[in-house]
Design an enzyme around this catalytic site. Structure first.
Site, PDB file in Angstrom:
ATOM      1  N   ASP A  21       0.825  -1.134   0.080  1.00  0.00           N
ATOM      2  CA  ASP A  21      -0.023  -0.082  -0.075  1.00  0.00           C
ATOM      3  C   ASP A  21       0.895   1.204   0.005  1.00  0.00           C
ATOM      4  O   ASP A  21       1.980   1.386   0.592  1.00  0.00           O
ATOM      5  CB  ASP A  21      -0.934   0.147   1.238  1.00  0.00           C
ATOM      6  CG  ASP A  21      -2.066   1.064   0.988  1.00  0.00           C
ATOM      7  OD1 ASP A  21      -2.246   1.443   0.145  1.00  0.00           O
ATOM      8  OD2 ASP A  21      -2.636   1.368   2.120  1.00  0.00           O
ATOM      9  N   HIS A  38       2.714   3.252  -9.053  1.00  0.00           N
ATOM     10  CA  HIS A  38       2.654   1.788  -9.263  1.00  0.00           C
ATOM     11  C   HIS A  38       3.890   1.237  -9.995  1.00  0.00           C
ATOM     12  O   HIS A  38       4.143   0.032  -9.627  1.00  0.00           O
ATOM     13  CB  HIS A  38       1.341   1.559 -10.053  1.00  0.00           C
ATOM     14  CG  HIS A  38       0.399   2.003  -9.399  1.00  0.00           C
ATOM     15  ND1 HIS A  38      -0.151   1.658  -8.120  1.00  0.00           N
ATOM     16  CD2 HIS A  38      -0.767   2.623  -9.944  1.00  0.00           C
ATOM     17  CE1 HIS A  38      -1.468   2.093  -7.871  1.00  0.00           C
ATOM     18  NE2 HIS A  38      -2.053   2.581  -8.811  1.00  0.00           N
ATOM     19  N   LEU A 132      11.487 -20.151  -4.345  1.00  0.00           N
ATOM     20  CA  LEU A 132      10.365 -19.508  -4.047  1.00  0.00           C
ATOM     21  C   LEU A 132       9.222 -19.494  -4.811  1.00  0.00           C
ATOM     22  O   LEU A 132       9.301 -19.573  -6.002  1.00  0.00           O
ATOM     23  CB  LEU A 132      10.956 -17.989  -3.803  1.00  0.00           C
ATOM     24  CG  LEU A 132       9.781 -16.952  -3.392  1.00  0.00           C
ATOM     25  CD1 LEU A 132       9.453 -16.990  -1.871  1.00  0.00           C
ATOM     26  CD2 LEU A 132      10.038 -15.475  -3.890  1.00  0.00           C
TER      27      LEU A 132
HETATM   28  C1  FPP Z   1      -1.755   0.052  -3.441  1.00  0.00           C
HETATM   29  O1  FPP Z   1      -1.408   1.506  -3.562  1.00  0.00           O
HETATM   30  C2  FPP Z   1      -1.390  -0.700  -4.420  1.00  0.00           C
HETATM   31  C3  FPP Z   1      -2.161  -1.235  -5.574  1.00  0.00           C
HETATM   32  C4  FPP Z   1      -3.615  -1.074  -5.635  1.00  0.00           C
HETATM   33  C5  FPP Z   1      -1.532  -2.293  -6.512  1.00  0.00           C
HETATM   34  C6  FPP Z   1      -0.350  -2.716  -6.310  1.00  0.00           C
HETATM   35  C7  FPP Z   1       0.347  -2.780  -7.349  1.00  0.00           C
HETATM   36  C8  FPP Z   1       1.732  -2.822  -7.569  1.00  0.00           C
HETATM   37  C9  FPP Z   1       2.816  -2.812  -6.378  1.00  0.00           C
HETATM   38  C10 FPP Z   1       2.688  -2.529  -9.083  1.00  0.00           C
HETATM   39  C11 FPP Z   1       2.458  -3.648  -9.712  1.00  0.00           C
HETATM   40  C12 FPP Z   1       2.523  -5.093  -9.101  1.00  0.00           C
HETATM   41  C13 FPP Z   1       3.033  -6.262  -9.831  1.00  0.00           C
HETATM   42  C14 FPP Z   1       2.952  -7.658  -9.414  1.00  0.00           C
HETATM   43  C15 FPP Z   1       3.799  -5.702 -10.932  1.00  0.00           C
HETATM   44  P1  FPP Z   1      -2.507   2.617  -3.884  1.00  0.00           P
HETATM   45  O2  FPP Z   1      -2.794   3.024  -5.025  1.00  0.00           O
HETATM   46  O3  FPP Z   1      -3.708   2.063  -2.954  1.00  0.00           O
HETATM   47  O4  FPP Z   1      -1.790   3.766  -2.759  1.00  0.00           O
HETATM   48  P2  FPP Z   1      -2.460   4.804  -1.946  1.00  0.00           P
HETATM   49  O5  FPP Z   1      -3.110   4.189  -0.627  1.00  0.00           O
HETATM   50  O6  FPP Z   1      -1.236   5.762  -1.372  1.00  0.00           O
HETATM   51  O7  FPP Z   1      -3.461   5.813  -2.764  1.00  0.00           O
END
Ligand code: FPP
Length: 241
Positions: A21, A38, A132
């Site tokens: 997050d 992201h 893994l």
């Molecule tokens: C939460 O941050 C994250 C996500 C909803 C997506 C997770 C994706 C990645 C880490 C990148 C791609 C993953 C792979 C496996 C290639 P948020 O957008 O909710 O952050 P915020 O709470 O600060 O808005």
């Protein structure tokens, strides 16, 4: 965060699950579009896979896209799907070299066709790896998984494979998407939020929790190793004494 002393291999969790997050906030703090958060988050995925390999962790489950994430603006969903596809295309060779086996859980049929194809290709290409196991939770929601599990048990009863008296927590676990993996020992959440967000509700019953204020794109090898070192100092009692 500073590197910590090496952890006794006997105290390394078999299975780590992570709620990644803070990508959006990381980008906003820098005046960048959310997709850049992201993108940087994908580099943290790579770093954590490497750290887990170094430590001898057997399973790493990452909450990469929740059932609720479909509610985000289409531009962000599209950017995430493109990133996932590019990540898989790019990193499969590296996973091969690192002996990483890729798996996925969730309503994968809801992902865009191209993403599904690349995902299945990467899963197939890494299927024989013995290091893994990296499990991506995609279009995943724990309540949906539990409902699917209930339906599967009902079907098994109706078809006469089991009778009601045989339904135990162990048996139910075998009807979940995660039936091939042990329950997580350590659940990490980045960005400081104190929530589970519909992630592995059944499976984390006895997981140790580690919540850090670090935003996911800043969470790298040393941070993961620090979380594991913290876990190694815990006394797990599983409800006993
Ligand atoms: C939460 O941050 C994250 C996500 C909803 C997506 C997770 C994706 C990645 C880490 C990148 C791609 C993953 C792979 C496996 C290639 P948020 O957008 O909710 O952050 P915020 O709470 O600060 O808005």
């Amino acid at each position: 965060m500073a590197a910590t002393n090496p952890v006794d291999p006997a105290c390394v969790p078999r299975h780590i699950a992570i709620i990644m997050d803070g990508n959006g906030r990381w980008a906003e703090e820098r005046g960048l579009p959310r997709r850049e958060g992201h993108r940087a988050g994908a580099d943290s995925v790579r770093a954590c896979v490497e750290a887990c390999g170094d430590l001898g962790v057997e399973f790493l489950t990452l909450y990469a896209f929740s059932s609720e994430n479909w509610k985000r603006p289409k531009t962000e969903v599209d950017a995430l799907m493109r990133l996932l596809e590019a990540f898989l295309k790019d990193k499969t060779k590296e996973m091969q070299q690192q002996n990483v086996r890729l798996q996925a859980i969730g309503r994968l049929d809801l992902l865009p066709e191209r993403c599904q194809k690349q995902l299945h290709r990467s899963i197939e290409q890494t299927a024989e790896n013995t290091g893994l196991t990296l499990v991506l939770a995609l279009s995943y929601g724990s309540r949906e998984e539990i409902v699917d599990g209930v339906k599967s048990v009902v079907r098994a009863v109706r078809e006469g494979h089991i009778d009601e008296a045989m339904i135990t927590p162990d048996l139910f676990g075998k009807h979940l998407y995660t039936r091939y993996y042990p329950d997580p020992d350590l659940l990490i959440r980045t960005s400081g939020e104190m929530r589970i967000s519909n992630f592995l509700l059944w499976q984390i019953s006895y997981a140790e929790m580690y919540i850090t204020r670090t935003l996911w794109p800043d969470f790298r090898q040393d941070d993961l190793k620090a979380a594991v070192a913290d876990y190694a100092r815990r006394n797990r009692r599983f409800g006993g004494l």
